[in-house]
Design a protein around this motif. Structure first.
Motif, PDB file in Angstrom:
ATOM      1  N   VAL A 155       0.833  -1.201   0.000  1.00 43.18           N
ATOM      2  CA  VAL A 155       0.000   0.000   0.000  1.00 43.18           C
ATOM      3  C   VAL A 155       0.872   1.257   0.000  1.00 43.18           C
ATOM      4  O   VAL A 155       0.530   2.263  -0.633  1.00 43.18           O
ATOM      5  CB  VAL A 155      -0.968  -0.014   1.196  1.00 43.18           C
ATOM      6  CG1 VAL A 155      -1.735   1.298   1.297  1.00 43.18           C
ATOM      7  CG2 VAL A 155      -1.959  -1.169   1.061  1.00 43.18           C
ATOM      8  N   MET A 156       2.022   1.213   0.683  1.00 43.58           N
ATOM      9  CA  MET A 156       2.913   2.372   0.660  1.00 43.58           C
ATOM     10  C   MET A 156       3.521   2.582  -0.721  1.00 43.58           C
ATOM     11  O   MET A 156       3.751   3.721  -1.149  1.00 43.58           O
ATOM     12  CB  MET A 156       4.005   2.223   1.712  1.00 43.58           C
ATOM     13  CG  MET A 156       3.485   2.191   3.157  1.00 43.58           C
ATOM     14  SD  MET A 156       2.433   3.605   3.586  1.00 43.58           S
ATOM     15  CE  MET A 156       3.654   4.884   3.814  1.00 43.58           C
ATOM     16  N   LEU A 157       3.758   1.486  -1.462  1.00 41.90           N
ATOM     17  CA  LEU A 157       4.222   1.635  -2.844  1.00 41.90           C
ATOM     18  C   LEU A 157       3.106   2.199  -3.723  1.00 41.90           C
ATOM     19  O   LEU A 157       3.377   3.003  -4.627  1.00 41.90           O
ATOM     20  CB  LEU A 157       4.709   0.290  -3.387  1.00 41.90           C
ATOM     21  CG  LEU A 157       6.089  -0.160  -2.902  1.00 41.90           C
ATOM     22  CD1 LEU A 157       6.362  -1.594  -3.340  1.00 41.90           C
ATOM     23  CD2 LEU A 157       7.182   0.773  -3.417  1.00 41.90           C
ATOM     24  N   GLU A 158       1.861   1.787  -3.471  1.00 39.48           N
ATOM     25  CA  GLU A 158       0.738   2.376  -4.194  1.00 39.48           C
ATOM     26  C   GLU A 158       0.643   3.872  -3.886  1.00 39.48           C
ATOM     27  O   GLU A 158       0.392   4.681  -4.782  1.00 39.48           O
ATOM     28  CB  GLU A 158      -0.563   1.669  -3.814  1.00 39.48           C
ATOM     29  CG  GLU A 158      -0.664   0.254  -4.336  1.00 39.48           C
ATOM     30  CD  GLU A 158      -1.971  -0.425  -3.942  1.00 39.48           C
ATOM     31  OE1 GLU A 158      -2.317  -1.445  -4.549  1.00 39.48           O
ATOM     32  OE2 GLU A 158      -2.646   0.071  -3.011  1.00 39.48           O
ATOM     33  N   ARG A 159       0.829   4.231  -2.628  1.00 36.69           N
ATOM     34  CA  ARG A 159       0.808   5.650  -2.273  1.00 36.69           C
ATOM     35  C   ARG A 159       1.939   6.394  -2.978  1.00 36.69           C
ATOM     36  O   ARG A 159       1.763   7.518  -3.459  1.00 36.69           O
ATOM     37  CB  ARG A 159       0.930   5.832  -0.760  1.00 36.69           C
ATOM     38  CG  ARG A 159       0.780   7.289  -0.335  1.00 36.69           C
ATOM     39  CD  ARG A 159       0.918   7.479   1.154  1.00 36.69           C
ATOM     40  NE  ARG A 159       2.314   7.457   1.585  1.00 36.69           N
ATOM     41  CZ  ARG A 159       2.743   7.830   2.800  1.00 36.69           C
ATOM     42  NH1 ARG A 159       1.862   8.239   3.701  1.00 36.69           N
ATOM     43  NH2 ARG A 159       4.011   7.770   3.115  1.00 36.69           N
ATOM     44  N   ALA A 160       3.106   5.762  -3.051  1.00 36.31           N
ATOM     45  CA  ALA A 160       4.238   6.394  -3.718  1.00 36.31           C
ATOM     46  C   ALA A 160       3.936   6.646  -5.191  1.00 36.31           C
ATOM     47  O   ALA A 160       4.243   7.720  -5.724  1.00 36.31           O
ATOM     48  CB  ALA A 160       5.480   5.502  -3.573  1.00 36.31           C
ATOM     49  N   ALA A 161       3.320   5.668  -5.850  1.00 32.93           N
ATOM     50  CA  ALA A 161       2.963   5.854  -7.258  1.00 32.93           C
ATOM     51  C   ALA A 161       1.977   7.004  -7.412  1.00 32.93           C
ATOM     52  O   ALA A 161       2.088   7.823  -8.338  1.00 32.93           O
ATOM     53  CB  ALA A 161       2.387   4.555  -7.819  1.00 32.93           C
ATOM     54  N   TRP A 162       1.003   7.069  -6.508  1.00 35.23           N
ATOM     55  CA  TRP A 162       0.017   8.158  -6.546  1.00 35.23           C
ATOM     56  C   TRP A 162       0.705   9.507  -6.357  1.00 35.23           C
ATOM     57  O   TRP A 162       0.403  10.479  -7.054  1.00 35.23           O
ATOM     58  CB  TRP A 162      -1.030   7.927  -5.463  1.00 35.23           C
ATOM     59  CG  TRP A 162      -2.171   8.889  -5.485  1.00 35.23           C
ATOM     60  CD1 TRP A 162      -3.358   8.755  -6.137  1.00 35.23           C
ATOM     61  CD2 TRP A 162      -2.243  10.156  -4.793  1.00 35.23           C
ATOM     62  NE1 TRP A 162      -4.173   9.850  -5.908  1.00 35.23           N
ATOM     63  CE2 TRP A 162      -3.511  10.728  -5.088  1.00 35.23           C
ATOM     64  CE3 TRP A 162      -1.371  10.851  -3.957  1.00 35.23           C
ATOM     65  CZ2 TRP A 162      -3.910  11.951  -4.577  1.00 35.23           C
ATOM     66  CZ3 TRP A 162      -1.767  12.089  -3.459  1.00 35.23           C
ATOM     67  CH2 TRP A 162      -3.022  12.622  -3.766  1.00 35.23           C
ATOM     68  N   GLN A 163       1.666   9.575  -5.417  1.00 36.94           N
ATOM     69  CA  GLN A 163       2.363  10.832  -5.157  1.00 36.94           C
ATOM     70  C   GLN A 163       3.205  11.249  -6.356  1.00 36.94           C
ATOM     71  O   GLN A 163       3.263  12.435  -6.699  1.00 36.94           O
ATOM     72  CB  GLN A 163       3.234  10.685  -3.906  1.00 36.94           C
ATOM     73  CG  GLN A 163       2.427  10.575  -2.620  1.00 36.94           C
ATOM     74  CD  GLN A 163       3.289  10.240  -1.414  1.00 36.94           C
ATOM     75  OE1 GLN A 163       4.286   9.518  -1.525  1.00 36.94           O
ATOM     76  NE2 GLN A 163       2.903  10.745  -0.252  1.00 36.94           N
TER      77      GLN A 163
END
Length: 312
Positions: free
Chosen positions: A57-65
């Protein structure tokens, strides 16, 4: 709509995704259980270990950012990595390309495969897919009710163009509020304002956008413009949810205090219920103000028989 019992989705958001919860010990301490018990319980409920869930989920957040303009360096450290190189390797393994190639290409998406349907959606929202293909969609009745609601609001706004300013803002229901937290709706202006704006915070939450201001400009012409922007987006979202059979999916809105989880079907039922109430209030207020509205039939049967356009 707050559940008085334990909200397991909120517990996932708090324990797994908390900024200070960098490892299993931190997560377990927040949940007030041993790391072994926390890991076993969470894995049983989600099919994914706490550490793997947080990493994904933190990698998903990173992609979103990255899609929203953050630098690779800032994103790497925000995701809990000790170096940019370590983050880049993890990101490339997960997404199949380095973070530097993502940029503003939002069409790439930012979700990774998951065994539980739990995904990062925005800084304040965790999206939880039901993952159950057998779950029945709401069917055409919801589409019909949504289209009727949108067309009916447009017709009421059109009728309100014939009212003078004094009558538009005259108090007709002293002390009335459709919902305790939504503010007074004593005038036609207030009722129409709520009708037009009530869908916009839900749209923002589901789309992962910033919560919009309610809007101080409540003159009829402005409300017509806002409704013209909101209505097709609301209908498109309805169609997309129905197409995917996703009415049982949930979102977690972390703006609420404490954060609350909402099933999508709950949201649509809530909006349609109070919109129907306010539309009838608007009809009564228009009649009291002397505006002829015989053509504003509130019955969706008659609307469906005679409609010749609108948001179809």
């Amino acid at each position: 709509m707050t559940d008085t019992g334990r909200d397991r989705i909120r517990e996932l958001l708090d324990a797994v995704l908390g900024d200070d919860h960098r490892d299993l010990d931190d997560m377990a301490a927040h949940a007030h259980v041993s790391p072994f018990h926390f890991s076993r319980q969470l894995t049983r409920h989600t099919g994914e270990s706490p550490v793997a869930l947080r990493r994904r989920v933190m990698l998903e957040r990173a992609a979103w950012q990255l899609q929203h303009g953050e630098t690779v360096t800032d994103t790497a450290f925000a995701a809990g990595y000790d170096s940019v190189d370590g983050f880049a390797r993890a990101f490339s393994r997960a997404f199949g390309h380095p973070p530097s190639r993502l940029g503003s290409q939002a069409d790439r998406g930012h979700w990774l495969p998951a065994p539980n349907g739990i995904h990062f959606h925005s800084p304040t929202v965790l999206y939880v897919d039901s993952g159950d293909p057998a779950e029945e969609s709401a069917g055409d009745v919801v589409a019909l009710m949504v289209r009727h609601d949108l067309d009916d609001i447009a017709a009421l706004l059109e009728a309100a163009k014939g009212i003078d300013e004094g009558a538009y803002r005259r108090t007709r229901l002293p002390g009335h509020a459709s919902l305790a937290w939504s503010g007074p709706e004593e005038t036609l202006a207030a009722v129409l304002n709520h009708l037009v704006h009530e869908k916009r915070p839900w749209l923002a939450t589901i789309e992962g956008a910033d919560t919009p201001e309610f809007g101080d400009a409540d003159d009829v012409s402005t409300l017509i413009e806002v409704h013209a922007d909101t209505a097709p987006r609301w209908l498109a979202l309805t169609r997309d949810i129905d197409r995917r059979g996703a009415w049982h999916d949930s979102i977690v809105d972390a703006i609420c205090d404490p954060p609350e989880s909402f099933v999508l079907s709950q949201i649509w039922a809530h909006v349609l219920t109070f919109s129907a109430h306010r539309r009838q209030l608007a009809r009564w207020m228009l009649t009291e103000a002397g505006i002829p509205n015989d053509h504003l039939d509130p019955d969706p049967i008659m609307w469906h028989r005679h409609q010749s356009g609108g948001y179809l």
